[in-house]
Write a protein that holds these residues in place. Structure first.
Motif, PDB file in Angstrom:
ATOM      1  N   THR A  41     -14.085  -7.603   0.275  1.00 13.93           N
ATOM      2  CA  THR A  41     -13.204  -8.168  -0.745  1.00 13.93           C
ATOM      3  C   THR A  41     -12.230  -9.164  -0.117  1.00 13.93           C
ATOM      4  O   THR A  41     -11.982 -10.246  -0.663  1.00 13.93           O
ATOM      5  CB  THR A  41     -12.425  -7.050  -1.464  1.00 13.93           C
ATOM      6  N   GLY A  42     -11.686  -8.779   1.054  1.00 15.04           N
ATOM      7  CA  GLY A  42     -10.787  -9.690   1.757  1.00 15.04           C
ATOM      8  C   GLY A  42     -11.483 -10.980   2.153  1.00 15.04           C
ATOM      9  O   GLY A  42     -10.897 -12.079   2.073  1.00 15.04           O
ATOM     10  N   PHE A  57      -4.440  -5.203  -6.550  1.00 18.38           N
ATOM     11  CA  PHE A  57      -4.115  -4.420  -7.743  1.00 18.38           C
ATOM     12  C   PHE A  57      -5.352  -3.717  -8.300  1.00 18.38           C
ATOM     13  O   PHE A  57      -5.304  -2.519  -8.617  1.00 18.38           O
ATOM     14  CB  PHE A  57      -3.512  -5.339  -8.809  1.00 18.38           C
ATOM     15  N   ILE A  58      -6.478  -4.423  -8.401  1.00 18.83           N
ATOM     16  CA  ILE A  58      -7.704  -3.829  -8.938  1.00 18.83           C
ATOM     17  C   ILE A  58      -8.238  -2.754  -8.000  1.00 18.83           C
ATOM     18  O   ILE A  58      -8.690  -1.691  -8.450  1.00 18.83           O
ATOM     19  CB  ILE A  58      -8.778  -4.917  -9.172  1.00 18.83           C
ATOM     20  N   ALA A  59      -8.194  -3.017  -6.697  1.00 14.61           N
ATOM     21  CA  ALA A  59      -8.641  -2.022  -5.725  1.00 14.61           C
ATOM     22  C   ALA A  59      -7.768  -0.767  -5.807  1.00 14.61           C
ATOM     23  O   ALA A  59      -8.254   0.363  -5.711  1.00 14.61           O
ATOM     24  CB  ALA A  59      -8.607  -2.603  -4.320  1.00 14.61           C
ATOM     25  N   PHE A  60      -6.468  -0.983  -5.995  1.00  8.09           N
ATOM     26  CA  PHE A  60      -5.539   0.139  -6.162  1.00  8.09           C
ATOM     27  C   PHE A  60      -5.909   0.958  -7.397  1.00  8.09           C
ATOM     28  O   PHE A  60      -5.979   2.195  -7.345  1.00  8.09           O
ATOM     29  CB  PHE A  60      -4.114  -0.403  -6.276  1.00  8.09           C
ATOM     30  N   VAL A 144       1.030   5.890  -3.117  1.00  5.74           N
ATOM     31  CA  VAL A 144       1.534   5.339  -1.852  1.00  5.74           C
ATOM     32  C   VAL A 144       0.383   5.154  -0.865  1.00  5.74           C
ATOM     33  O   VAL A 144       0.252   4.112  -0.213  1.00  5.74           O
ATOM     34  CB  VAL A 144       2.617   6.256  -1.248  1.00  5.74           C
ATOM     35  N   GLY A 145      -0.465   6.175  -0.765  1.00  6.10           N
ATOM     36  CA  GLY A 145      -1.611   6.085   0.139  1.00  6.10           C
ATOM     37  C   GLY A 145      -2.580   4.993  -0.264  1.00  6.10           C
ATOM     38  O   GLY A 145      -3.050   4.226   0.581  1.00  6.10           O
ATOM     39  N   ALA A 146      -2.889   4.910  -1.557  1.00  9.40           N
ATOM     40  CA  ALA A 146      -3.849   3.919  -2.053  1.00  9.40           C
ATOM     41  C   ALA A 146      -3.358   2.500  -1.801  1.00  9.40           C
ATOM     42  O   ALA A 146      -4.114   1.643  -1.331  1.00  9.40           O
ATOM     43  CB  ALA A 146      -4.105   4.135  -3.539  1.00  9.40           C
ATOM     44  N   MET A 147      -2.097   2.240  -2.100  1.00  9.34           N
ATOM     45  CA  MET A 147      -1.564   0.890  -1.923  1.00  9.34           C
ATOM     46  C   MET A 147      -1.559   0.501  -0.449  1.00  9.34           C
ATOM     47  O   MET A 147      -1.936  -0.635  -0.089  1.00  9.34           O
ATOM     48  CB  MET A 147      -0.154   0.798  -2.513  1.00  9.34           C
ATOM     49  N   SER A 148      -1.155   1.417   0.417  1.00 10.89           N
ATOM     50  CA  SER A 148      -1.152   1.138   1.857  1.00 10.89           C
ATOM     51  C   SER A 148      -2.557   0.845   2.353  1.00 10.89           C
ATOM     52  O   SER A 148      -2.779  -0.086   3.142  1.00 10.89           O
ATOM     53  CB  SER A 148      -0.572   2.327   2.631  1.00 10.89           C
ATOM     54  N   TRP A 149      -3.500   1.632   1.892  1.00 10.16           N
ATOM     55  CA  TRP A 149      -4.902   1.532   2.323  1.00 10.16           C
ATOM     56  C   TRP A 149      -5.538   0.219   1.889  1.00 10.16           C
ATOM     57  O   TRP A 149      -6.121  -0.495   2.708  1.00 10.16           O
ATOM     58  CB  TRP A 149      -5.649   2.727   1.743  1.00 10.16           C
ATOM     59  N   ILE A 151      -4.117  -2.604   0.831  1.00  8.79           N
ATOM     60  CA  ILE A 151      -3.452  -3.770   1.423  1.00  8.79           C
ATOM     61  C   ILE A 151      -3.927  -3.974   2.861  1.00  8.79           C
ATOM     62  O   ILE A 151      -4.229  -5.100   3.286  1.00  8.79           O
ATOM     63  CB  ILE A 151      -1.920  -3.614   1.384  1.00  8.79           C
ATOM     64  N   THR A 152      -4.009  -2.873   3.609  1.00  7.19           N
ATOM     65  CA  THR A 152      -4.426  -2.954   5.013  1.00  7.19           C
ATOM     66  C   THR A 152      -5.805  -3.578   5.154  1.00  7.19           C
ATOM     67  O   THR A 152      -5.995  -4.555   5.889  1.00  7.19           O
ATOM     68  CB  THR A 152      -4.421  -1.560   5.655  1.00  7.19           C
ATOM     69  N   PHE A 153      -6.797  -3.048   4.428  1.00 11.55           N
ATOM     70  CA  PHE A 153      -8.171  -3.472   4.674  1.00 11.55           C
ATOM     71  C   PHE A 153      -8.541  -4.778   3.975  1.00 11.55           C
ATOM     72  O   PHE A 153      -9.358  -5.543   4.488  1.00 11.55           O
ATOM     73  CB  PHE A 153      -9.133  -2.340   4.310  1.00 11.55           C
TER      74      PHE A 153
END
Length: 200
Positions: A41-42, A57-60, A144-149, A151-153
């Motif tokens: 996706t990135g 946002f969609i991935a979250f 919190v976990g989902a957003m961090s994850w 954004i990172t990848f």
């Protein structure tokens, strides 16, 4: 066609809809390499096919949807069902036992760190439901976990560009080791800065 190729095809063809579905299904337990999906996706963001903020946002949303369904399954059906039928979602008895011990020890925080441990993120929400964790508490930690994850990848995939597949597979297979090395590096840096500050 493998689940990985199917997921990549969904994103290539349907964009954000494919991203949402792929992550929701991956979190539920289908054998989809989630880190690979996010780095792809990135890459698509870097190529101009998707918007960075909207992709996050969609991935979250996809991640939280999968986690919430898993939570409800765990709460409504419970551990005996997963012990009997979990093999169809790659939830082996050893993984279930390990996840239960981890969740009993760390509670909601296991939902945050669980995203970064392949094989565990698929189980942590089930365990939260089985443990009768309050849904709002579950949703807070999971968000919190989902957003961090994501954004990172997605950021990693955007940065590495055409090397997204190699990097995504590397993270998917070695993420636990990479996290330990990062943690050790952070602790060493913190200890060094603390000693240096104390001397001064």
């Amino acid at each position: 066609m493998t689940f990985k190729l199917t997921a990549l095809s969904l994103i290539s063809t349907y964009g954000y809809y494919g991203l949402y579905l792929s992550l929701a299904m991956g979190i539920l337990g289908l054998p989809i390499p989630d880190e690979t999906i996010l780095t792809f996706t990135g890459f698509y963001v870097a190529e101009g096919h998707l918007n960075f903020a909207l992709s996050i946002f969609i991935a979250f949303l996809g991640s939280i949807s999968g986690m919430s369904i898993s939570f409800l399954i765990g709460r409504k059906i419970g551990l005996p069902f997963l012990q009997r039928f979990g093999k169809f979602l790659h939830l082996t008895p050893d993984r279930l036992n390990t996840a239960q011990v981890w969740f009993d020890k760390y509670k909601g925080f296991s939902l945050i760190f669980g995203y970064f441990v392949p094989g565990f993120r698929h189980i942590s929400a089930y365990m939260a439901g089985i443990s009768r964790l309050n849904f709002l508490t579950f949703l807070t930690f999971a968000s919190v976990g989902a957003m961090s994850w994501v954004i990172t990848f997605i950021s990693v995939g955007r940065f590495v560009g055409k090397d997204w597949e190699r990097i995504g597979e590397l993270f998917h297979r070695n993420l636990w080791f990479i996290l330990i090395m990062c943690l050790i590096t952070i602790l060493i840096s913190y200890r060094y800065k603390f000693k240096h500050h104390k001397i001064n």
